[in-house]
Design an enzyme around this catalytic site. Structure first.
Site, PDB file in Angstrom:
ATOM      1  N   LYS A 107      43.022  37.203  31.493  1.00  0.00           N
ATOM      2  CA  LYS A 107      43.622  37.507  32.798  1.00  0.00           C
ATOM      3  C   LYS A 107      44.194  36.244  33.463  1.00  0.00           C
ATOM      4  O   LYS A 107      45.219  36.315  34.144  1.00  0.00           O
ATOM      5  CB  LYS A 107      42.595  38.196  33.698  1.00  0.00           C
ATOM      6  CG  LYS A 107      42.166  39.577  33.193  1.00  0.00           C
ATOM      7  CD  LYS A 107      43.320  40.596  33.150  1.00  0.00           C
ATOM      8  CE  LYS A 107      42.833  42.007  32.889  1.00  0.00           C
ATOM      9  NZ  LYS A 107      43.911  43.004  32.896  1.00  0.00           N
ATOM     10  N   TYR A 141      37.789  38.133  28.631  1.00  0.00           N
ATOM     11  CA  TYR A 141      38.469  38.849  29.725  1.00  0.00           C
ATOM     12  C   TYR A 141      39.031  37.852  30.732  1.00  0.00           C
ATOM     13  O   TYR A 141      40.210  37.928  31.114  1.00  0.00           O
ATOM     14  CB  TYR A 141      37.476  39.803  30.409  1.00  0.00           C
ATOM     15  CG  TYR A 141      38.110  40.717  31.439  1.00  0.00           C
ATOM     16  CD1 TYR A 141      38.799  41.864  31.055  1.00  0.00           C
ATOM     17  CD2 TYR A 141      38.015  40.443  32.802  1.00  0.00           C
ATOM     18  CE1 TYR A 141      39.376  42.709  31.990  1.00  0.00           C
ATOM     19  CE2 TYR A 141      38.592  41.277  33.749  1.00  0.00           C
ATOM     20  CZ  TYR A 141      39.270  42.408  33.342  1.00  0.00           C
ATOM     21  OH  TYR A 141      39.848  43.245  34.282  1.00  0.00           O
TER      22      TYR A 141
HETATM   23  N1  LIG Z   1      38.495  48.868  37.368  1.00  0.00           N
HETATM   24  C1  LIG Z   1      38.332  47.636  37.773  1.00  0.00           C
HETATM   25  O1  LIG Z   1      37.341  47.343  38.483  1.00  0.00           O
HETATM   26  C2  LIG Z   1      39.357  46.579  37.460  1.00  0.00           C
HETATM   27  C3  LIG Z   1      39.345  45.399  38.205  1.00  0.00           C
HETATM   28  C4  LIG Z   1      40.304  44.425  37.971  1.00  0.00           C
HETATM   29  C5  LIG Z   1      41.281  44.646  37.031  1.00  0.00           C
HETATM   30  N2  LIG Z   1      41.281  45.792  36.301  1.00  0.00           N
HETATM   31  C6  LIG Z   1      42.377  45.972  35.336  1.00  0.00           C
HETATM   32  O2  LIG Z   1      43.113  47.120  35.681  1.00  0.00           O
HETATM   33  C7  LIG Z   1      43.755  47.651  34.523  1.00  0.00           C
HETATM   34  C8  LIG Z   1      43.543  49.154  34.472  1.00  0.00           C
HETATM   35  O3  LIG Z   1      42.183  49.408  34.270  1.00  0.00           O
HETATM   36  P1  LIG Z   1      41.392  50.667  34.844  1.00  0.00           P
HETATM   37  O4  LIG Z   1      40.231  50.110  35.591  1.00  0.00           O
HETATM   38  O5  LIG Z   1      42.305  51.607  35.496  1.00  0.00           O
HETATM   39  O6  LIG Z   1      40.805  51.212  33.468  1.00  0.00           O
HETATM   40  P2  LIG Z   1      40.731  52.627  32.738  1.00  0.00           P
HETATM   41  O7  LIG Z   1      39.836  52.373  31.581  1.00  0.00           O
HETATM   42  O8  LIG Z   1      40.387  53.725  33.680  1.00  0.00           O
HETATM   43  O9  LIG Z   1      42.213  52.847  32.221  1.00  0.00           O
HETATM   44  C9  LIG Z   1      42.789  52.002  31.245  1.00  0.00           C
HETATM   45  C10 LIG Z   1      43.719  52.829  30.375  1.00  0.00           C
HETATM   46  O10 LIG Z   1      44.344  51.929  29.457  1.00  0.00           O
HETATM   47  C11 LIG Z   1      44.404  52.565  28.197  1.00  0.00           C
HETATM   48  N3  LIG Z   1      44.472  51.560  27.130  1.00  0.00           N
HETATM   49  C12 LIG Z   1      43.497  50.696  26.752  1.00  0.00           C
HETATM   50  N4  LIG Z   1      43.917  49.956  25.727  1.00  0.00           N
HETATM   51  C13 LIG Z   1      45.189  50.345  25.449  1.00  0.00           C
HETATM   52  C14 LIG Z   1      46.143  49.956  24.480  1.00  0.00           C
HETATM   53  N5  LIG Z   1      45.865  49.031  23.550  1.00  0.00           N
HETATM   54  N6  LIG Z   1      47.351  50.557  24.488  1.00  0.00           N
HETATM   55  C15 LIG Z   1      47.633  51.533  25.385  1.00  0.00           C
HETATM   56  N7  LIG Z   1      46.759  51.956  26.316  1.00  0.00           N
HETATM   57  C16 LIG Z   1      45.545  51.369  26.349  1.00  0.00           C
HETATM   58  C17 LIG Z   1      43.136  53.399  28.104  1.00  0.00           C
HETATM   59  O11 LIG Z   1      43.253  54.444  27.157  1.00  0.00           O
HETATM   60  C18 LIG Z   1      42.991  53.898  29.533  1.00  0.00           C
HETATM   61  O12 LIG Z   1      43.616  55.151  29.714  1.00  0.00           O
HETATM   62  C19 LIG Z   1      43.185  46.873  33.345  1.00  0.00           C
HETATM   63  O13 LIG Z   1      44.118  45.900  32.937  1.00  0.00           O
HETATM   64  C20 LIG Z   1      41.952  46.218  33.909  1.00  0.00           C
HETATM   65  O14 LIG Z   1      41.618  45.023  33.255  1.00  0.00           O
HETATM   66  C21 LIG Z   1      40.331  46.758  36.483  1.00  0.00           C
END
Ligand SMILES: NC(=O)c1ccc[n+]([C@@H]2O[C@H](COP(=O)([O-])OP(=O)(O)OC[C@H]3O[C@@H](n4cnc5c(N)ncnc54)[C@H](O)[C@@H]3O)[C@@H](O)[C@H]2O)c1
Length: 252
Positions: free
Chosen positions: A160, A156
């Site tokens: 990133k 991860y």
């Molecule tokens: N939630 C956190 O604390 C956090 C912190 C930093 C960064 N992020 C990043 O934010 C972004 C969004 O994450 P989130 O927290 O909203 O997660 P989430 O799991 O709620 O939503 C992610 C969505 O992406 C979709 N997805 C996953 N793999 C996929 C693929 N191969 N093709 C198409 N769709 C796909 C999933 O079905 C899901 O609906 C991610 O890139 C994550 O790494 C999240």
């Protein structure tokens, strides 16, 4: 309305931050192509947007598949006539697996979804944006794990960091004259469904993130507002930057 007349493609739009971004962009006048591998959730988001008077189309697709990427971009141009904003938001975590623990399968999947998919989408989007007089905007949703060594496992954190490198490369090559801007967001802890995927966290990986102290938890809508700033002309001179939104987690 900050995105009137713009077409925005948002990946991972079925949940969490992507969902919040798709909805806010539509409220701000964007025609939204909402993409997610979970077809039901993305259809639900597109329907919600339309029910509140916005314009959206849902696309069930996987960012690791080139044919799906082609469909996503083709849907934007054929349905709405342009592609002005790409938000590479879809991403997955890795159970905080350290480099001594990570399997080839986990590494390859995390790099494919978090890095190679966004690169392929950016490549396809740039081929459209480059031909538009108004250019375009690319926003990559990275993480504070893209700036620091913990906050995720080896795959991860590596994915990133590389996504931020890709963002800067796009900005430097395509954005010199501000035609295509590219910026990244580095969220800290955000209240989404991604936590449910942490099913068997590495003990060592967890010890490392706990050393970073307790994370304040934000809401997806707070990140959507950051994405709106980067998508709109309010950030017209911001290019190649990484905007942290972590409630001060990494400030201490
Ligand atoms: N939630 C956190 O604390 C956090 C912190 C930093 C960064 N992020 C990043 O934010 C972004 C969004 O994450 P989130 O927290 O909203 O997660 P989430 O799991 O709620 O939503 C992610 C969505 O992406 C979709 N997805 C996953 N793999 C996929 C693929 N191969 N093709 C198409 N769709 C796909 C999933 O079905 C899901 O609906 C991610 O890139 C994550 O790494 C999240």
């Amino acid at each position: 309305m900050k995105l009137s007349g713009k077409t925005a493609l948002v990946t991972g739009a079925g949940s969490g931050m992507g969902r919040a971004i798709a909805k806010l962009f539509a409220e701000e006048g964007a025609r939204v192509v909402a993409v997610d591998m979970n077809g039901d959730s993305v259809e639900a988001v597109a329907s919600e947007i339309k029910a509140s008077g916005g314009e959206a189309v849902g696309v069930a697709g996987n960012v690791t598949k080139q044919e799906d990427i082609d469909t996503m971009v083709e849907t934007a141009t054929s349905t709405f006539g342009s592609l002005d904003v790409l938000v590479n938001n879809a991403g997955i975590m890795d159970n905080f697996l350290t480099v001594g623990e990570v399997t080839d399968e986990v590494w390859d999947r995390v790099i494919a979804v978090n890095l190679t998919g966004p690169m392929k989408l950016a490549r396809a989007a740039i081929n459209v944006m480059d031909k538009q007089d108004s250019g375009g905007v690319i926003i990559n949703n990275a993480s504070v794990g893209g700036l620091f060594g913990t906050r995720g496992g080896a795959s991860y954190v590596a994915s990133k960091h590389a996504l931020i490198g890709l963002t800067k490369n796009i900005a430097a090559t395509y954005g010199t004259f501000n035609k295509i801007r590219a910026n990244a967001i580095a969220p800290g802890g955000v209240n989404t469904n991604i936590g449910a995927t942490i099913t068997a966290p590495s003990e060592l990986g967890m010890r490392a993130i706990q050393g970073a102290g307790e994370a304040p938890i934000g809401e997806p809508e707070q990140i959507a507002k950051v994405a709106l700033f980067l998508a709109s002309d309010d950030s017209s001179f911001v290019n190649g930057d990484v905007l942290k939104a972590d409630g001060g987690w990494t400030a201490r």
